[in-house]
Design a protein around this motif. Structure first.
Motif, PDB file in Angstrom:
ATOM      1  N   ARG A  40      57.451 -39.411 -37.626  1.00  0.00           N
ATOM      2  CA  ARG A  40      57.347 -38.419 -38.703  1.00  0.00           C
ATOM      3  C   ARG A  40      58.131 -37.173 -38.329  1.00  0.00           C
ATOM      4  NH1 ARG A  40      51.737 -37.116 -41.072  1.00  0.00           N
ATOM      5  NH2 ARG A  40      53.130 -36.150 -42.571  1.00  0.00           N
ATOM      6  N   PRO A  41      58.784 -36.538 -39.291  1.00  0.00           N
ATOM      7  CA  PRO A  41      59.548 -35.330 -38.981  1.00  0.00           C
ATOM      8  C   PRO A  41      58.680 -34.078 -38.821  1.00  0.00           C
ATOM      9  CG  PRO A  41      59.824 -35.908 -41.283  1.00  0.00           C
ATOM     10  CD  PRO A  41      59.016 -37.008 -40.652  1.00  0.00           C
ATOM     11  N   LEU A  42      57.488 -34.061 -39.449  1.00  0.00           N
ATOM     12  CA  LEU A  42      56.618 -32.889 -39.409  1.00  0.00           C
ATOM     13  C   LEU A  42      55.198 -33.292 -39.044  1.00  0.00           C
ATOM     14  CD1 LEU A  42      57.623 -31.229 -42.786  1.00  0.00           C
ATOM     15  CD2 LEU A  42      58.387 -30.537 -40.527  1.00  0.00           C
ATOM     16  N   VAL A  43      54.501 -32.366 -38.382  1.00  0.00           N
ATOM     17  CA  VAL A  43      53.077 -32.528 -38.090  1.00  0.00           C
ATOM     18  C   VAL A  43      52.398 -31.220 -38.463  1.00  0.00           C
ATOM     19  CG1 VAL A  43      51.353 -32.977 -36.327  1.00  0.00           C
ATOM     20  CG2 VAL A  43      53.586 -34.011 -36.130  1.00  0.00           C
ATOM     21  N   GLU A  44      51.307 -31.299 -39.209  1.00  0.00           N
ATOM     22  CA  GLU A  44      50.567 -30.096 -39.583  1.00  0.00           C
ATOM     23  C   GLU A  44      49.140 -30.175 -39.062  1.00  0.00           C
ATOM     24  OE1 GLU A  44      50.809 -29.561 -43.797  1.00  0.00           O
ATOM     25  OE2 GLU A  44      52.885 -28.873 -43.685  1.00  0.00           O
ATOM     26  N   MET A  45      48.614 -28.996 -38.695  1.00  0.00           N
ATOM     27  CA  MET A  45      47.254 -28.903 -38.165  1.00  0.00           C
ATOM     28  C   MET A  45      46.761 -27.469 -38.339  1.00  0.00           C
ATOM     29  SD  MET A  45      48.452 -29.062 -34.229  1.00  0.00           S
ATOM     30  CE  MET A  45      49.753 -30.158 -34.718  1.00  0.00           C
ATOM     31  N   PRO A  46      45.454 -27.255 -38.295  1.00  0.00           N
ATOM     32  CA  PRO A  46      44.956 -25.872 -38.322  1.00  0.00           C
ATOM     33  C   PRO A  46      45.466 -25.121 -37.095  1.00  0.00           C
ATOM     34  CG  PRO A  46      43.173 -27.438 -38.669  1.00  0.00           C
ATOM     35  CD  PRO A  46      44.373 -28.229 -38.279  1.00  0.00           C
ATOM     36  N   THR A  47      45.721 -23.840 -37.254  1.00  0.00           N
ATOM     37  CA  THR A  47      46.299 -23.069 -36.162  1.00  0.00           C
ATOM     38  C   THR A  47      45.227 -22.356 -35.336  1.00  0.00           C
ATOM     39  OG1 THR A  47      48.027 -21.480 -35.613  1.00  0.00           O
ATOM     40  CG2 THR A  47      46.635 -20.942 -37.475  1.00  0.00           C
TER      41      THR A  47
ATOM     42  N   ARG B  65      46.760 -23.420 -29.618  1.00  0.00           N
ATOM     43  CA  ARG B  65      47.692 -24.373 -30.223  1.00  0.00           C
ATOM     44  C   ARG B  65      49.088 -23.762 -30.368  1.00  0.00           C
ATOM     45  NH1 ARG B  65      44.275 -27.437 -34.994  1.00  0.00           N
ATOM     46  NH2 ARG B  65      43.111 -28.816 -33.609  1.00  0.00           N
ATOM     47  N   ARG B  66      49.156 -22.480 -30.739  1.00  0.00           N
ATOM     48  CA  ARG B  66      50.463 -21.800 -30.804  1.00  0.00           C
ATOM     49  C   ARG B  66      51.106 -21.761 -29.430  1.00  0.00           C
ATOM     50  NH1 ARG B  66      47.810 -18.253 -34.272  1.00  0.00           N
ATOM     51  NH2 ARG B  66      47.449 -16.828 -32.558  1.00  0.00           N
ATOM     52  N   GLY B  67      50.307 -21.532 -28.391  1.00  0.00           N
ATOM     53  CA  GLY B  67      50.828 -21.512 -27.028  1.00  0.00           C
ATOM     54  C   GLY B  67      51.376 -22.861 -26.605  1.00  0.00           C
TER      55      GLY B  67
ATOM     56  N   ALA C  63      52.442 -25.214 -28.656  1.00  0.00           N
ATOM     57  CA  ALA C  63      53.642 -25.442 -29.464  1.00  0.00           C
ATOM     58  C   ALA C  63      54.833 -24.681 -28.891  1.00  0.00           C
ATOM     59  CB  ALA C  63      53.390 -25.032 -30.910  1.00  0.00           C
ATOM     60  N   GLN C  64      54.614 -23.469 -28.404  1.00  0.00           N
ATOM     61  CA  GLN C  64      55.706 -22.682 -27.806  1.00  0.00           C
ATOM     62  C   GLN C  64      56.237 -23.357 -26.550  1.00  0.00           C
ATOM     63  OE1 GLN C  64      57.137 -19.730 -29.097  1.00  0.00           O
ATOM     64  NE2 GLN C  64      58.648 -20.301 -27.568  1.00  0.00           N
ATOM     65  N   VAL C  65      55.352 -23.905 -25.723  1.00  0.00           N
ATOM     66  CA  VAL C  65      55.787 -24.620 -24.519  1.00  0.00           C
ATOM     67  C   VAL C  65      56.581 -25.867 -24.902  1.00  0.00           C
ATOM     68  CG1 VAL C  65      54.989 -25.934 -22.514  1.00  0.00           C
ATOM     69  CG2 VAL C  65      53.939 -23.747 -23.051  1.00  0.00           C
ATOM     70  N   LEU C  66      56.114 -26.612 -25.908  1.00  0.00           N
ATOM     71  CA  LEU C  66      56.838 -27.801 -26.355  1.00  0.00           C
ATOM     72  C   LEU C  66      58.228 -27.439 -26.868  1.00  0.00           C
ATOM     73  CD1 LEU C  66      54.011 -29.781 -28.197  1.00  0.00           C
ATOM     74  CD2 LEU C  66      55.055 -30.312 -25.986  1.00  0.00           C
ATOM     75  N   LYS C  67      58.335 -26.312 -27.558  1.00  0.00           N
ATOM     76  CA  LYS C  67      59.647 -25.866 -28.051  1.00  0.00           C
ATOM     77  C   LYS C  67      60.540 -25.430 -26.894  1.00  0.00           C
ATOM     78  CE  LYS C  67      61.959 -22.513 -30.896  1.00  0.00           C
ATOM     79  NZ  LYS C  67      61.958 -21.109 -31.140  1.00  0.00           N
ATOM     80  N   ASP C  68      59.998 -24.648 -25.967  1.00  0.00           N
ATOM     81  CA  ASP C  68      60.783 -24.159 -24.826  1.00  0.00           C
ATOM     82  C   ASP C  68      61.284 -25.303 -23.951  1.00  0.00           C
ATOM     83  OD1 ASP C  68      60.287 -21.612 -25.736  1.00  0.00           O
ATOM     84  OD2 ASP C  68      58.711 -21.187 -24.266  1.00  0.00           O
ATOM     85  N   GLU C  69      60.498 -26.363 -23.847  1.00  0.00           N
ATOM     86  CA  GLU C  69      60.878 -27.498 -23.003  1.00  0.00           C
ATOM     87  C   GLU C  69      61.703 -28.541 -23.745  1.00  0.00           C
ATOM     88  OE1 GLU C  69      60.395 -27.876 -19.698  1.00  0.00           O
ATOM     89  OE2 GLU C  69      59.481 -25.893 -19.587  1.00  0.00           O
ATOM     90  N   GLY C  70      61.927 -28.337 -25.045  1.00  0.00           N
ATOM     91  CA  GLY C  70      62.810 -29.211 -25.804  1.00  0.00           C
ATOM     92  C   GLY C  70      62.168 -30.454 -26.388  1.00  0.00           C
ATOM     93  N   TYR C  71      60.844 -30.471 -26.552  1.00  0.00           N
ATOM     94  CA  TYR C  71      60.170 -31.635 -27.121  1.00  0.00           C
ATOM     95  C   TYR C  71      60.052 -31.556 -28.645  1.00  0.00           C
ATOM     96  CZ  TYR C  71      58.987 -33.248 -22.475  1.00  0.00           C
ATOM     97  OH  TYR C  71      59.057 -33.702 -21.186  1.00  0.00           O
ATOM     98  N   ILE C  72      60.120 -30.346 -29.206  1.00  0.00           N
ATOM     99  CA  ILE C  72      60.113 -30.173 -30.660  1.00  0.00           C
ATOM    100  C   ILE C  72      61.239 -29.211 -31.032  1.00  0.00           C
ATOM    101  CG2 ILE C  72      57.635 -30.618 -30.920  1.00  0.00           C
ATOM    102  CD1 ILE C  72      57.202 -27.612 -31.240  1.00  0.00           C
ATOM    103  N   TRP C  73      61.677 -29.275 -32.292  1.00  0.00           N
ATOM    104  CA  TRP C  73      62.727 -28.367 -32.753  1.00  0.00           C
ATOM    105  C   TRP C  73      62.194 -26.962 -32.952  1.00  0.00           C
ATOM    106  CZ3 TRP C  73      67.467 -29.715 -32.119  1.00  0.00           C
ATOM    107  CH2 TRP C  73      67.885 -31.022 -32.290  1.00  0.00           C
ATOM    108  N   GLU C  74      61.100 -26.872 -33.720  1.00  0.00           N
ATOM    109  CA  GLU C  74      60.588 -25.572 -34.130  1.00  0.00           C
ATOM    110  C   GLU C  74      59.129 -25.724 -34.518  1.00  0.00           C
ATOM    111  OE1 GLU C  74      60.596 -21.867 -34.317  1.00  0.00           O
ATOM    112  OE2 GLU C  74      62.644 -22.597 -34.199  1.00  0.00           O
ATOM    113  N   PHE C  75      58.427 -24.600 -34.569  1.00  0.00           N
ATOM    114  CA  PHE C  75      57.082 -24.580 -35.143  1.00  0.00           C
ATOM    115  C   PHE C  75      56.961 -23.331 -35.978  1.00  0.00           C
ATOM    116  CE2 PHE C  75      56.584 -22.102 -31.318  1.00  0.00           C
ATOM    117  CZ  PHE C  75      55.685 -21.102 -31.653  1.00  0.00           C
ATOM    118  N   GLU C  76      56.119 -23.411 -36.997  1.00  0.00           N
ATOM    119  CA  GLU C  76      55.910 -22.266 -37.879  1.00  0.00           C
ATOM    120  C   GLU C  76      54.449 -22.212 -38.299  1.00  0.00           C
ATOM    121  OE1 GLU C  76      58.289 -22.735 -41.405  1.00  0.00           O
ATOM    122  OE2 GLU C  76      57.970 -24.886 -41.416  1.00  0.00           O
ATOM    123  N   GLU C  77      54.030 -21.020 -38.640  1.00  0.00           N
ATOM    124  CA  GLU C  77      52.658 -20.802 -39.070  1.00  0.00           C
ATOM    125  C   GLU C  77      52.669 -20.495 -40.564  1.00  0.00           C
ATOM    126  OE1 GLU C  77      48.954 -18.038 -37.660  1.00  0.00           O
ATOM    127  OE2 GLU C  77      50.586 -18.412 -36.271  1.00  0.00           O
TER     128      GLU C  77
END
Length: 131
Positions: free
Chosen positions: A21-28, A32-34, A36-50
């Motif tokens: 799936r291209p997107l995953v949504e969940m309550p914030t 969880r933001r932290g 997601a930030q680590v996953l983005k910094d390490e290159g496992y996801i493109w981006e996250f948004e709230e």
């Protein structure tokens, strides 16, 4: 009622990568933001948004796959559980798969990867293992 929001997040990511799936949504939440930030910094996801949704805010992760659709996240596990917490000092953090994977830690400096925890010389609770 959800008793372990981190395990819920990891399960949603695991399920999304299995069906590509291209997107995953969940309550914030802050943790969880932290993560997601680590996953983005390490290159496992493109981006996250709230997103401002009702009744609560939603965290949306934009998943990342290889050029031929191969999965970047092959395994994602919860290490420290509500019934059995796992803590590690920075000297005890070993590279996962020779540096091909990461551990996500909750430290006094926030949620960080094991690489950053070793450089900052700080330990903490091991939340997840990703490779």
């Amino acid at each position: 009622m959800m008793t372990d929001p981190i395990a819920d997040m990891l399960t949603r990511i695991r399920n999304a990568t299995r069906i590509e799936r291209p997107l995953v949504e969940m309550p914030t939440s802050k943790i969880r933001r932290g993560i997601a930030q680590v996953l983005k910094d390490e290159g496992y996801i493109w981006e996250f948004e709230e997103l401002e949704t009702l009744p609560a805010k939603t965290l949306r992760l934009h998943m990342k796959y290889g050029p031929n659709g191969e999965r970047l996240i092959t395994r994602i596990d919860r290490v420290s559980k509500p019934g059995c917490r796992v803590y590690r000092g920075y000297k005890d953090l070993r590279p996962v798969l020779g540096g091909m994977g990461i551990q996500i830690l909750s430290t006094p400096n926030g949620v960080v990867s094991d690489r950053r925890a070793r450089t900052e010389k700080v330990g903490g609770e091991v939340l997840a293992l990703i490779h």
